[in-house]
Design an enzyme around this catalytic site. Structure first.
Site, PDB file in Angstrom:
ATOM      1  N   HIS A 102     114.012  67.902 -42.523  1.00 29.32           N
ATOM      2  CA  HIS A 102     113.286  67.195 -41.266  1.00 29.32           C
ATOM      3  C   HIS A 102     112.805  65.615 -41.737  1.00 29.32           C
ATOM      4  O   HIS A 102     113.299  65.390 -42.814  1.00 29.32           O
ATOM      5  CB  HIS A 102     111.958  67.966 -41.152  1.00 29.32           C
ATOM      6  CG  HIS A 102     111.307  68.373 -42.270  1.00 29.32           C
ATOM      7  ND1 HIS A 102     110.311  67.458 -42.961  1.00 29.32           N
ATOM      8  CD2 HIS A 102     110.843  69.432 -43.012  1.00 29.32           C
ATOM      9  CE1 HIS A 102     109.745  67.669 -44.041  1.00 29.32           C
ATOM     10  NE2 HIS A 102     110.130  69.315 -44.275  1.00 29.32           N
ATOM     11  N   HIS A 113     111.625  65.051 -45.335  1.00 28.75           N
ATOM     12  CA  HIS A 113     112.971  65.072 -46.277  1.00 28.75           C
ATOM     13  C   HIS A 113     113.552  63.418 -46.257  1.00 28.75           C
ATOM     14  O   HIS A 113     113.925  62.750 -47.204  1.00 28.75           O
ATOM     15  CB  HIS A 113     113.772  65.908 -46.143  1.00 28.75           C
ATOM     16  CG  HIS A 113     113.291  67.142 -46.412  1.00 28.75           C
ATOM     17  ND1 HIS A 113     112.994  68.328 -45.569  1.00 28.75           N
ATOM     18  CD2 HIS A 113     113.014  67.929 -47.632  1.00 28.75           C
ATOM     19  CE1 HIS A 113     112.669  69.489 -45.952  1.00 28.75           C
ATOM     20  NE2 HIS A 113     112.219  69.222 -47.287  1.00 28.75           N
ATOM     21  N   SER A 152     107.082  70.308 -41.944  1.00 26.33           N
ATOM     22  CA  SER A 152     107.528  71.396 -43.097  1.00 26.33           C
ATOM     23  C   SER A 152     108.568  72.396 -42.450  1.00 26.33           C
ATOM     24  O   SER A 152     108.381  72.724 -41.505  1.00 26.33           O
ATOM     25  CB  SER A 152     106.214  72.252 -43.688  1.00 26.33           C
ATOM     26  OG  SER A 152     106.473  73.368 -44.241  1.00 26.33           O
ATOM     27  N   SER A 153     109.274  72.647 -43.423  1.00 28.11           N
ATOM     28  CA  SER A 153     110.345  73.661 -43.000  1.00 28.11           C
ATOM     29  C   SER A 153     109.712  74.861 -42.601  1.00 28.11           C
ATOM     30  O   SER A 153     110.397  75.447 -41.942  1.00 28.11           O
ATOM     31  CB  SER A 153     111.374  73.927 -44.178  1.00 28.11           C
ATOM     32  OG  SER A 153     112.000  72.762 -44.753  1.00 28.11           O
ATOM     33  N   ARG A 154     108.541  75.132 -43.127  1.00 28.26           N
ATOM     34  CA  ARG A 154     107.893  76.431 -42.836  1.00 28.26           C
ATOM     35  C   ARG A 154     107.411  76.480 -41.521  1.00 28.26           C
ATOM     36  O   ARG A 154     106.989  77.431 -40.947  1.00 28.26           O
ATOM     37  CB  ARG A 154     107.023  76.816 -43.934  1.00 28.26           C
ATOM     38  CG  ARG A 154     107.576  77.378 -45.107  1.00 28.26           C
ATOM     39  CD  ARG A 154     106.419  77.965 -45.999  1.00 28.26           C
ATOM     40  NE  ARG A 154     107.375  78.495 -47.213  1.00 28.26           N
ATOM     41  CZ  ARG A 154     107.392  78.114 -48.432  1.00 28.26           C
ATOM     42  NH1 ARG A 154     106.923  76.886 -48.665  1.00 28.26           N
ATOM     43  NH2 ARG A 154     107.985  78.670 -49.344  1.00 28.26           N
TER      44      ARG A 154
END
Ligand code: AMP
Length: 286
Positions: free
Chosen positions: A37, A40, A188-190
């Site tokens: 995302h 990063h 966050s990827s989460r």
């Protein structure tokens, strides 16, 4: 022309690095678990600005997950990640399989003591041992000049800096600011685990930290008061469960009762089943 490729073996990475070194080029590394995302991307952009070549590792590292954590459901989408990396002018994506990274009889781990006992370390036993082991391996494989880490994972950044110092890695660690969604939620990827309602509720993390910053700026010095303010804001959301609220010295990461210098205010909160983290650093004016 901008050259880019995705590779899967350590041997191929080493070959590439050897060629770049022969040409006297500098190398930056961004380590990730993928599902990239803007957070990063900010690291990759910074690495591209500061180095001739950029390597991005995309590896969901099994040994940093606890038994009841989300290793199997962690989002993966390497084709999309590769596209983002290429657009951000990275040169190499290293996307190994687990068996490429870990020998079946692997017996060596890297363990940073002290800094890993509190915060996420206390809640996720073995997590930082897994992180430090994989990051050491990636450092040895890629041998970068600089490596980029997000302040979003503030404890991780402190731990990696210490590891690099203690183990004499000849690598500069660069910390990069937290990238947020427009409404303040830390990327966050989460976040992809959140339902529409939970996504709204997740705003309580950033909101609570903003309140804490407000009272700190007004002169509050007692950690208990700060913690209470954060707690009050989070408990307004019924589905939120506090994992921890910590106010620690930003270098030693040990808890402080009275705020006298630079402190890290870090929180971990479950929104439904999803564990999210956020933080900020506060420097007390003298
Ligand atoms: P991950 O893929 O979650 O392991 O993260 C890889 C790197 O990206 C780590 O150094 C993280 O701290 C960093 N990172 C993740 N999210 C953000 C964010 N929202 N802002 C800045 N850096 C981030």
């Amino acid at each position: 022309m901008h050259k880019f490729k995705v590779i899967h073996t350590i041997k191929e990475v080493r070959q590439c690095i050897k060629e770049w070194r022969k040409e006297g080029l500098s190398i930056g590394l961004v380590t990730t678990m993928g599902y990239l995302h803007e957070g990063h991307k900010s690291l990759i952009d910074r690495a591209s600005e500061e180095n001739d070549k950029v390597v991005v590792s995309v590896f969901v590292n099994p040994i940093q997950f606890g038994a009841n954590e989300d290793l199997n459901t962690y989002p993966r989408y390497i084709e999309r990640d590769a596209k983002i990396c290429e657009e951000a002018r990275a040169n190499l994506v290293f996307n190994p399989e687990s068996k490429e990274m870990y020998f079946e009889d692997a017996a060596t781990y890297v363990n940073v003591e002290g800094l890993t006992t509190g915060l996420c370390g206390a809640k996720r036993p073995g997590h930082f041992r897994g992180v430090c082991t994989v990051v050491s391996k990636l450092f040895n494989i890629v041998t970068p000049d600089k490596a980029y880490f997000g302040e979003k994972d503030a404890q991780q950044l402190a731990v990696i800096k210490r590891m690099v110092k203690d183990l004499n890695f000849n690598i500069e660690i660069v910390g990069c600011p937290i990238v947020r969604e427009k409404d303040g939620l830390a990327k966050s990827s989460r976040n992809t685990y959140l339902s529409v309602r939970e996504r709204e509720e997740a705003l309580c993390l950033n909101k609570s930290l903003k309140k804490a910053k407000e009272i700190l700026t007004k002169g509050e010095t007692y950690s208990d008061k700060i913690r209470k303010t954060i707690e009050e804001e989070i408990t307004k959301v019924p589905s939120a469960k506090i994992d921890y609220i910590e106010i620690v010295d930003s270098l030693s990461l040990s808890p402080v009762e009275k705020i006298e210098k630079s402190v890290l205010i870090a929180i971990a909160v479950y929104i439904g089943k999803t564990r999210l983290i956020d933080n900020f650093t506060f420097e007390k004016e003298k």
